[in-house]
Scaffold this active site. Sequence first.
Site, short mmCIF file in Angstrom:
data_model
loop_
_atom_site.label_atom_id
_atom_site.label_comp_id
_atom_site.label_asym_id
_atom_site.label_seq_id
_atom_site.Cartn_x
_atom_site.Cartn_y
_atom_site.Cartn_z
N LYS A 142 -6.91 -12.29 3.83
CA LYS A 142 -8.03 -11.56 3.23
C LYS A 142 -9.36 -12.25 3.52
O LYS A 142 -10.38 -11.61 3.76
CB LYS A 142 -7.81 -11.41 1.73
CG LYS A 142 -6.73 -10.40 1.37
CD LYS A 142 -6.61 -10.26 -0.13
CE LYS A 142 -5.68 -9.12 -0.51
NZ LYS A 142 -4.33 -9.28 -0.01
N GLU A 172 -13.27 -12.54 -6.09
CA GLU A 172 -14.25 -11.51 -5.79
C GLU A 172 -14.78 -10.87 -7.07
O GLU A 172 -14.13 -10.92 -8.12
CB GLU A 172 -13.63 -10.40 -4.94
CG GLU A 172 -13.28 -10.82 -3.54
CD GLU A 172 -12.70 -9.67 -2.74
OE1 GLU A 172 -12.73 -9.76 -1.50
OE2 GLU A 172 -12.22 -8.68 -3.33
N HIS A 202 -2.38 -2.88 -10.61
CA HIS A 202 -2.95 -2.99 -9.25
C HIS A 202 -2.02 -2.43 -8.19
O HIS A 202 -2.18 -2.74 -7.01
CB HIS A 202 -3.31 -4.45 -8.91
CG HIS A 202 -4.14 -5.11 -9.96
ND1 HIS A 202 -5.40 -4.70 -10.29
CD2 HIS A 202 -3.86 -6.16 -10.78
CE1 HIS A 202 -5.88 -5.46 -11.26
NE2 HIS A 202 -4.96 -6.34 -11.58
N ARG A 253 0.68 -3.11 8.92
CA ARG A 253 2.03 -2.54 8.91
C ARG A 253 1.93 -1.06 8.55
O ARG A 253 0.85 -0.56 8.25
CB ARG A 253 2.88 -3.25 7.86
CG ARG A 253 2.23 -3.25 6.47
CD ARG A 253 3.12 -3.82 5.40
NE ARG A 253 2.40 -4.13 4.18
CZ ARG A 253 2.05 -3.26 3.25
NH1 ARG A 253 2.35 -1.97 3.43
NH2 ARG A 253 1.41 -3.62 2.16
#
Length: 709
Positions: free
Chosen positions: A154, A238, A273, A331
């Site tokens: 990330k 973040e 999430h 993927r």
Amino acid sequence: MSILRAYSRLPALGSKNGLSFIRTLSSVASEQQVIEKPLFDKILIANRGEIACRIIHTARKLGIKTVAVYSEADKDSMHVKLADEAYLIGTAAAADSYLRVDTIIDVVKRSGAQAIHPGYGFLSENASFSDRLDMEGVTFIGPPGAAMRAMGSKSESKRIMQKAGVPVVPGYHGENQDVGYLKERAAEIGYPVLIKAVMGGGGKGMRIVRGPEEFEMMLESSRREATKSFGDDKVLVEKYLTTPRHVEVQVFADKLGNAVHLFERDCSVQRRHQKIIEEAPAPDLLPEIRQLLGEKAVAAAKAVEYVGAGTVEFIMDQETQQFYFMEMNTRLQVEHPVTEMVTGTDLVQWQLEVAAGNRLPQLQDEISCTGHAFEARIYAENPDNGFLPDTGRLLHLSTPLPTPDVRVETGVQAGDAISVYYDPMIAKLVVRGKDRQAALRVLRKALDEYEVVGLHTNIDFLKRLANSPDFVAGKVETGYIDKHLDELFPRAEAPSPVAIAQAALASVIDRNARMAVASVQSPWAAVDSFRLGAFGGQSVCVTFGDHKYTVDIISSAKDVYSVVIKDEGSVVQRFDGARAMWTTGVEGGQLRVLLGDRLCCSNVVFNKKDSSITVFDQGQMATFKIPQPEYLESEELAVGSVTAPMSCKIVQVLVEPGTEVTQDMPLVVLEAMKMEHVIKAPKAGKISDVYYKVGDLVDEGKSLVAFEE
């Protein structure tokens, strides 16, 4: 030829520009007209469950043989039965089976497979695995290791996006992983913040931190989960946007330099999430935003010389439609079928073509988006208990009839078990309509036809969601569930008299029918009213929640009954002349009965494990319990105990006998379905007993700790 279709609007052939263009076109065509390479003869699927079955179906269509691998827990699984060959690779835990690279490569060599399809999860985003296969001369049906390293991280992917001019969410994506340093960065960013595993995906290793007092505990939990899922505990921090949408773009690239997008999907409605329902295209996007999303996603793929299927994920402000890059999943995604439905493609076939070295089946101007599609994930979980996953056997499973507009993608069938070791998804229900409202109508009908007994599922929750006014209007965001709690989690209503009558009738008729089979010669086993000294009536008690109903079933003629429902002795409903026909099944049967002026045709399931009767009638499900004698009741729980909300494994025990705790203080950390769950103290007090240690497996409902009285 497709290359000519891509340039259908040619200049006049007699013009100078026309001749020049033809020379250019010939040059392009010569580069693109690579002789089509044959597909593989045999592939190994390094995965399990519905995605393994999904890959097998496409491989069969193309005449490709398939090799399955399986753990001891999956020896009777659907993907093992569907494959041409199957090999045992280890015990139930993924680390001892589906993540064993050496064992899987050994199976490739022994089976003669030429390529490996990793599915999603497990080894699908493992760059070292891709590199190892390349060294072994085995094709990895996925992107090269370098692209996975660049986009699988990330933090690294965000640096690449910043360089490419794509906006990213404010945050810290650096190498310093010191707890104090990360906490300082969180304070600078401003709470709430989101801790995310650098190598993460599927919501694993992700934690919302709303204040500095819980930062360290959430960080530790995120790292622990990330290590177990990805073998890497690095995180990034973040800013957490409070009203975001989750919009992602399906991209595809081949080895010849072509890259396309297949439009976007909206995956905003989530719990823990993790996505619950996805749709394509995303509702209510401005045309220029939709175009820009596709362009930026293709640019991202080209920036890392991507090959194969990938998904570029963006977080979008609901009001302004300003979007920020989140990550790229290197993927095939769980939700890829919604893209297939609106584009008319088979993305697994695309993967196989690209891996074989062929050109993309379609270039950008040949891809169109038609209609609207939804994917609803059918999970073994209890929405009324925080969506905690459930485990158990699928006692009864009946799905909607597949059509061109309805797909049921699954890896289980009736009798199979959903275990603690793997993801709790039972199936993906995928539907299509000419527009969003038509697709929603198909979805609602298909959900009404979906029946599961044996464990908790989210089917009723999905029904409520599909009928939620704001969802119907396309007003979706990631906080949708929390903002519609009263609507999505209504108080349980009392069952209808029709449902009570059907449960009681099915119970009595089935019991009598089985007695008749067991004692054919006995007049006492007859199911009609002709009994010496008897009036032909039977009573049955059923409970719904804490409420108890007594139902008298009186047989007036063969297969004709009067049904009298009583609540605390008072008659609440009476059905006379109820003509019933019962067809016995494996774990229940089908009841066809006239109640009043309504002809009911229902599936009824008996669950001996918990002495329950479930009635499925016109898309409505009602479950009743048959009260058991006291001597059959299960053992009592310890006084003042805290119990396991699901079958699980103990990861951490944070207290010991004698520990003084305050309300909401963490007591035990559990792991189920690869996710961690913190059990907190329901009250202040002193711990008297701790019943399990780290590593123990615990059944649902068992006492974990007890408080002193």
